[in-house]
Design a protein around this motif. Structure first.
Motif, PDB file in Angstrom:
ATOM      1  N   LEU A   1     -94.524 -22.167 -42.217  1.00 57.50           N
ATOM      2  CA  LEU A   1     -95.941 -22.046 -41.887  1.00 57.50           C
ATOM      3  C   LEU A   1     -96.746 -21.448 -43.031  1.00 57.50           C
TER       4      LEU A   1
ATOM      5  N   THR B   1    -104.095 -18.397 -42.399  1.00 59.35           N
ATOM      6  CA  THR B   1    -102.696 -18.310 -42.008  1.00 59.35           C
ATOM      7  C   THR B   1    -101.914 -17.388 -42.931  1.00 59.35           C
TER       8      THR B   1
ATOM      9  N   ALA C   1    -105.801 -20.380 -36.569  1.00 59.82           N
ATOM     10  CA  ALA C   1    -105.025 -20.213 -37.788  1.00 59.82           C
ATOM     11  C   ALA C   1    -104.620 -18.749 -37.985  1.00 59.82           C
ATOM     12  N   ARG C   2    -105.508 -17.843 -37.593  1.00 57.69           N
ATOM     13  CA  ARG C   2    -105.199 -16.419 -37.728  1.00 57.69           C
ATOM     14  C   ARG C   2    -104.021 -16.019 -36.842  1.00 57.69           C
TER      15      ARG C   2
ATOM     16  N   LEU D   1    -100.364 -25.732 -38.160  1.00 55.41           N
ATOM     17  CA  LEU D   1    -100.487 -24.308 -37.843  1.00 55.41           C
ATOM     18  C   LEU D   1     -99.349 -23.847 -36.930  1.00 55.41           C
TER      19      LEU D   1
ATOM     20  N   ILE E   1    -101.195 -17.018 -36.499  1.00 52.92           N
ATOM     21  CA  ILE E   1     -99.847 -17.027 -37.064  1.00 52.92           C
ATOM     22  C   ILE E   1     -99.444 -15.623 -37.522  1.00 52.92           C
TER      23      ILE E   1
ATOM     24  N   GLN F   1     -99.566 -24.425 -46.342  1.00 53.16           N
ATOM     25  CA  GLN F   1    -100.662 -25.052 -45.597  1.00 53.16           C
ATOM     26  C   GLN F   1    -101.380 -26.079 -46.450  1.00 53.16           C
TER      27      GLN F   1
END
Lengths: 290, 262
Positions: free
Chosen positions: B86, B160, B112-113, A183, B115, B89
């Motif tokens: 990124l 993401t 994860a959000r 991440l 990003i 994933q």
């Protein structure tokens, strides 16, 4: 039914884990000692340093815990000793756990040269008997309480470093740590967020167990004249003093009991906290309802 | 539309102290085009997972070149992963190990959000998209079943805003009744957000269900590649034919499939 409702709110179960009888005993004893540390001088029936001709007197109404070889009131000295032994040992354990685990975690995570240097230093320290190395360091720095703490820090950090390193090595390649790195977080965030919380339990348990060692190490150095100096009412010094007067059992027994009770109390609390801090331990309670 | 993964003659070797090195991937070339669902199949040890690790920058390439939307993929080591990568994933094989046991599900989805916080779907929407009740957001991973955890892992990857999702045997540790369900879910959520999907599995029947194109690997090499139905109906390679013949058929007669020799 209450169990069913709590499965959705795990936070509620933390007090449950802290409600076992041993934990209550631990909390009560530790709280009692904390009170003694805070109120110290108010609780002493006599001056802990005042000598009297009444040497090695057994338990009596005047001296509940008897008197030692210089006629000093043992109860007063045990109370005064709490203000020295407990805060010093806590400080020492906190320091060596922080320094040791940080070095161990960094060694485990970074590997390579850093790992080699840190772990060989740890091996170097562990190769010596603890008390002898502490003596050498304390003697080199000169006898004082500060130097005694530094000497003990030098000899106690490696066990934390070793344990933390091995735990970090095990956690480093686990999928959720890798998933975290994917991440886009850096290694330090990864350490803080994913690795440390999952290795903290055993290290935490080690600190509670180590608390007893810290008191004993401090006593040992004091006994050798490298830590606290007589006539300071330090528990370890008092035990050593009592050992020389074998027939007057109360001189060593009461400070010994004091050490024993606080060490046990910390062990009970440590166990309970370790369980309470681990959400997976709560499953054992909740799964019955599920 | 982005999300193109290219393997160009990549080779990956694992060095083992005191023993000869192993070539896990041997000059493998194929690509995952934007919006495409590619199934990567082959028996255990053929280099499928190594390719996934290579794509994520977890292992270095000994030769050749892997790129994602034009950005070369190199191991990130202790650095942060490059921002351009990124959008690639991964969903891991073991749902019991891929979520942090000490953090609540909502917190892990929030990580994860972070990003693309502006465009990422909300935690509740993410949970809904993988068929979970948003009320479960405050739970810990151990309070979920394996299939549910894998759904959460998929939700985390989708949070993401990926252009390419790699599933590294994401159904291998699930109950047989869940495998097709989770695999289909993965295809659906990926396609719903224009994400390409590289689905790695040794389970050919599930791959047939979800993949547009199939890549067959054997001993580190790509031996066959083509549209799923074409590979199924007319496999060119002897190895692919053996793999297909090895799919168990539940005919109730106790027929044991021919096992593809290594």
């Amino acid at each position: 039914m209450t169990l069913v409702s709590t499965t959705t709110r795990p936070r509620r179960r933390v007090p449950e884990a802290l409600r076992s009888p041993l934990t209550v005993v631990g909390v009560v004893v530790a709280a009692g000692w904390l009170l003694v540390v805070v109120l110290g001088p108010l609780l002493q029936p006599a001056d802990p340093l005042a000598q009297s001709p009444d040497r090695l007197a057994p338990l009596s109404a005047a001296h509940w815990f008897g008197t030692d070889s210089l006629g000093r009131d043992v109860l007063s000295r045990v109370i005064a000793g709490a203000r020295i032994s407990i805060p010093l040992s806590l400080l020492l354990v906190a320091l060596s756990a922080s320094v040791g685990s940080l070095l161990g975690a960094v060694a485990g995570l970074l590997g390579g040269v850093v790992d080699e240097v840190v772990m060989r230093l740890a091996d170097l320290v562990l190769a010596f008997p603890t008390i002898i190395l502490a003596m050498v360091v304390a003697a080199a720095l000169g006898p004082s309480l500060t130097n005694a703490v530094i000497a003990m820090l030098v000899v106690t950090w490696p066990q934390y470093a070793r344990v933390t390193r091995s735990l970090v090595l095990g956690a480093r390649d686990r999928e959720f740590v890798v998933a975290g790195r994917l991440l886009g977080i850096g290694w330090f965030t990864s350490l803080r967020r994913d690795v440390v919380p999952n290795v903290a339990g055993p290290v935490f348990a080690l600190t509670t167990l180590d608390f007893g060692n810290a008191i004993l190490l401090l006593s040992g150095l004091s006994f050798l004249g490298l830590g606290t100096v007589p006539p300071t009412p330090e528990w370890g010094l008092m035990v050593s003093d009592g050992v020389q007067n074998f027939t007057a059992w109360w001189v060593a027994a009461f400070p010994g009991l004091a050490i024993c009770s606080i060490v046990l109390a910390f062990n009970f609390i440590g166990d309970a906290l370790r369980d309470a801090l681990d959400p997976r331990m709560q499953k054992a309670v909740g799964s019955r309802a599920l | 539309m982005a999300g193109e993964l290219v393997f160009d003659e990549v080779t990956v070797r694992y060095g083992r102290p005191g023993r000869p090195t192993v070539t896990a991937v041997d000059r493998a070339s194929f690509r995952v085009r934007p919006g495409e669902v590619v199934g990567l199949v082959g028996e255990s040890g053929c280099g499928k997972s190594t390719l996934a690790k290579l794509a994520c920058g977890l292992v270095p390439a000994a030769g050749g070149r892997a790129t994602f939307d034009g950005t070369p993929i190199t191991p990130y080591g202790l650095r942060k992963r490059p921002a351009q990568l990124l959008r690639l994933q991964m969903v891991f094989q073991n749902p019991y190990a891929s979520l942090n046991p000490r953090r609540r599900v909502a917190a892990q989805l929030q990580d994860a959000r972070a990003i693309h916080p502006a465009t990422a779907p909300s935690v509740d929407d993410l949970l809904r998209s993988v068929g979970l009740d948003p009320a479960l957001r405050t739970r810990y991973p151990h309070q979920f079943s394996g299939g549910q955890r894998q759904r959460i892992a998929i939700a985390r990857a989708m949070a993401t805003g990926p252009d390419l999702l790699i599933g590294d045997e994401p159904i291998a540790s699930l109950d047989a009744s869940l495998q097709a369900q989770v695999a289909t879910l993965m295809r659906d959520v990926a396609l719903a957000s224009d994400t390409s999907l590289l689905f790695i599995s040794h389970d050919l029947s599930v791959v047939r269900l979800i993949a547009d194109r199939v890549v067959v690997m054997q001993a580190g090499r790509v031996v066959e590649e083509g549209p799923t139905e074409q590979v199924w109906s007319a496999p060119q390679e002897a190895y692919t034919q053996r793999l297909l013949a090895a799919i168990p058929l539940a005919d109730g007669l106790g027929t044991i499939p021919d096992v593809a020799p290594a």
